[in-house]
Scaffold this active site. Structure first.
Site, short mmCIF file in Angstrom:
data_model
loop_
_atom_site.label_atom_id
_atom_site.label_comp_id
_atom_site.label_asym_id
_atom_site.label_seq_id
_atom_site.Cartn_x
_atom_site.Cartn_y
_atom_site.Cartn_z
N CYS A 1 12.61 3.67 1.96
CA CYS A 1 12.85 5.09 1.68
C CYS A 1 13.57 5.69 2.89
O CYS A 1 13.29 6.81 3.29
CB CYS A 1 11.56 5.83 1.33
SG CYS A 1 10.27 5.69 2.57
N ALA B 1 0.83 -1.21 0.00
CA ALA B 1 0.00 0.00 0.00
C ALA B 1 0.86 1.26 0.00
O ALA B 1 1.91 1.28 0.66
CB ALA B 1 -0.91 0.00 1.22
N PRO B 2 0.48 2.30 -0.75
CA PRO B 2 -0.77 2.46 -1.51
C PRO B 2 -0.75 1.91 -2.94
O PRO B 2 -1.63 2.24 -3.73
CB PRO B 2 -0.94 3.99 -1.54
CG PRO B 2 0.47 4.51 -1.54
CD PRO B 2 1.28 3.52 -0.73
N GLY B 3 0.23 1.10 -3.25
CA GLY B 3 0.17 0.39 -4.53
C GLY B 3 0.97 1.02 -5.65
O GLY B 3 0.83 0.60 -6.81
C1 LIG Z 1 6.88 1.84 2.32
S1 LIG Z 1 5.21 1.45 2.46
C2 LIG Z 1 4.94 0.60 0.94
C3 LIG Z 1 4.80 1.49 -0.25
C4 LIG Z 1 4.32 0.73 -1.48
N1 LIG Z 1 5.18 -0.40 -1.78
C5 LIG Z 1 4.22 1.61 -2.69
O1 LIG Z 1 5.12 1.62 -3.53
O2 LIG Z 1 3.21 2.30 -2.84
C6 LIG Z 1 5.26 0.16 3.62
C7 LIG Z 1 3.95 -0.57 3.80
O3 LIG Z 1 4.22 -1.73 4.58
C8 LIG Z 1 3.05 -2.05 5.28
N2 LIG Z 1 3.42 -3.04 6.31
C9 LIG Z 1 4.05 -2.83 7.48
N3 LIG Z 1 4.26 -3.99 8.12
C10 LIG Z 1 3.76 -4.96 7.33
C11 LIG Z 1 3.65 -6.38 7.44
N4 LIG Z 1 4.12 -7.02 8.51
N5 LIG Z 1 3.07 -7.06 6.44
C12 LIG Z 1 2.57 -6.41 5.36
N6 LIG Z 1 2.62 -5.08 5.21
C13 LIG Z 1 3.22 -4.37 6.17
C14 LIG Z 1 2.55 -0.71 5.75
O4 LIG Z 1 1.17 -0.77 6.09
C15 LIG Z 1 2.85 0.17 4.54
O5 LIG Z 1 1.72 0.28 3.73
#
Ligand SMILES: C[S@@+](CC[C@H](N)C(=O)[O-])C[C@H]1O[C@@H](n2cnc3c(N)ncnc32)[C@H](O)[C@@H]1O
Length: 436
Positions: free
Chosen positions: A375, A257-259
């Site tokens: 990031c 998320a957010p994808g």
């Molecule tokens: C850096 S953001 C991802 C951004 C996304 N990949 C993008 O490009 O739009 C990290 C995400 O990891 C999720 N997250 C944190 N711990 C997690 C877990 N144990 N399993 C799955 N998702 C997790 C958070 O909710 C957050 O949405």
């Protein structure tokens, strides 16, 4: 109500939960902007972001100006003082307007003493600005506008570059688009923008990126609803270049998320993609993005580390682990990080990052690739968990990333935030050995 008073009161409303470390600007600001016209909403945002961006410096000045610290119940008055000083040092509005609107706004707080106090403090700030700026220059946290704990870590990791990193992190970030190659080309879209007199340039490292000279609402640009582009920083657009994607591959996007990256992977190849995120409230954006871009993935709410709850036993060719992190590479986009993050978060995040790597690794096919991304600019979240993981995992091989961007580290490649360029980001590529 007096011109400009309302946005200042709304900026106070947005800032209070952040100053109390109870919520981020991304949740408090939209609530504070409700019912405002576009101009007032934009000013509210500029004030709230500006105060967060320079809070360590503004607070230093507040401490010089106030004879005694304000009580916690008077944080609204402090917020107005920070807003007033931010505007006075930024110099975009006349000094008298910056001061008067804050004093008028203070009168609406039902604290009869607040108007007088703000008037006195802001006028003194105006008179003594040069001396106060010099005083701040002599104190590193005020000069860099970074909290002490984070500055210490950045200085330790980047003994030569830390000033540039802080300065770049205090600038307004550029707005960068990612062209959807399934719908159009970068060249065609640049031409479209040129015809509309929108100044934009191709990014240096991402073949899909376009940087706009002036940020704007994406829906005002051509082709947004039709999925011709997404808003995404250039550093985040490098993901597909590293994963050697082929049609039909089974791919896991473990923290999606957010994808942004989910969609980008699907724009570049026809994949069988499973996208997970632990935060249900963030998955709506993933669905919205996929729908607008007309892409398909299986999207699940799950803790990626709790493999037994979501994995069907079929191994993956590629795994993207865009891990939760401190976001210290994108402070210019989320300046409230300076107020919300704590030193102790870094160790907690590093533990989560390593655990996610350990739990997901067995799900990868022999010969398959894991791309670890954050990031963050802190080695504690990047090279360090990678070094521990590689030390513990006999069938994991670090792959050098040959690229013109960022700097090569022993494990992975680090991008640092660039003025007018990409955000701070980290990538590390691992391959599973075929012969073990
Ligand atoms: C850096 S953001 C991802 C951004 C996304 N990949 C993008 O490009 O739009 C990290 C995400 O990891 C999720 N997250 C944190 N711990 C997690 C877990 N144990 N399993 C799955 N998702 C997790 C958070 O909710 C957050 O949405």
């Amino acid at each position: 109500m007096n011109d400009g008073v309302q946005p200042r009161l709304r900026a106070v409303k947005a800032l209070l939960p952040v100053l109390q470390q109870k919520a981020s600007l991304s949740s408090s600001l939209p609530r504070a902007q409700q019912g405002l016209n576009n101009e007032d909403a934009a000013l509210t945002q500029a004030l709230a972001f500006g105060v967060c961006r320079f809070q360590p410096r503004l607070q230093f000045w507040a401490d010089q100006l106030l004879q005694q610290s304000l009580k916690s119940k008077d944080l609204d008055v402090l917020a107005l003082l920070l807003i007033g000083m931010y505007q006075l040092q930024e110099g975009r509005v006349a000094d008298y307007a910056a001061i008067n609107t804050c004093v008028e706004a203070a009168k609406k707080l039902n604290k009869p003493w607040a108007g007088k106090l703000l008037n006195a403090c802001l006028r003194r700030f105006q008179r003594e600005q040069e001396a106060l700026i010099q005083l701040a220059e002599g104190k590193e946290t005020a000069a860099s506008a970074f909290p002490a704990w984070l500055l210490k870590r950045i200085k330790k990791a980047y003994s030569k570059d830390w000033r540039d990193i802080c300065a770049a992190s205090n600038l307004q970030p550029p707005m960068t688009l990612r062209i959807n190659q399934r719908k159009t080309t970068r060249e065609a879209y640049l031409q479209q923008l040129q015809q509309l007199d929108i100044v934009a340039t191709a990014t240096t490292f991402s073949p899909w990126g376009i940087t706009l000279e002036q940020p704007t609402h994406p829906a005002l640009l051509p082709g947004f609803a039709e999925g011709h582009f997404s808003v995404q920083d250039e550093a985040a657009q490098l993901t597909p270049l590293l994963l050697d994607l082929q049609a039909g591959q089974r791919v896991l996007d473990a923290c999606c998320a957010p994808g942004g990256k989910t969609a980008h992977l699907l724009e570049t190849a026809d994949l069988n993609l499973l996208a997970l995120d632990v935060d249900e409230s963030r998955l709506g954006r993933v669905h919205e993005n996929l729908q607008r871009l007309q892409l398909k993935a299986e999207v699940k709410c799950a803790d990626a580390a709790a493999v037994e709850h979501w994995w069907d036993g079929q191994a993956f060719d590629r795994i993207l682990l865009d891990a939760p992190c401190s976001a210290t590479g994108v402070i210019r986009r989320h300046p409230d990080i300076k107020l919300l993050r704590r030193d102790s978060d870094i160790k907690e995040l590093a533990d989560i990052q390593l655990k996610l790597l350990q739990k997901l690794w067995p799900l990868l096919k022999p010969g398959g690739l894991v791309l670890y991304a954050t990031c963050s600019i802190l080695p504690e979240e990047n090279q360090h968990p990678l070094a521990s993981f590689l030390h513990q995992t006999a069938d994991a091989v670090h792959q050098d990333i040959e690229a013109e961007w960022g700097q090569a580290l022993r494990f992975g490649r680090q991008l640092l935030p660039q003025p007018q360029g990409h955000d701070g980001f980290f990538y590390c590529l691992l391959q599973k050995r075929l012969d073990l």
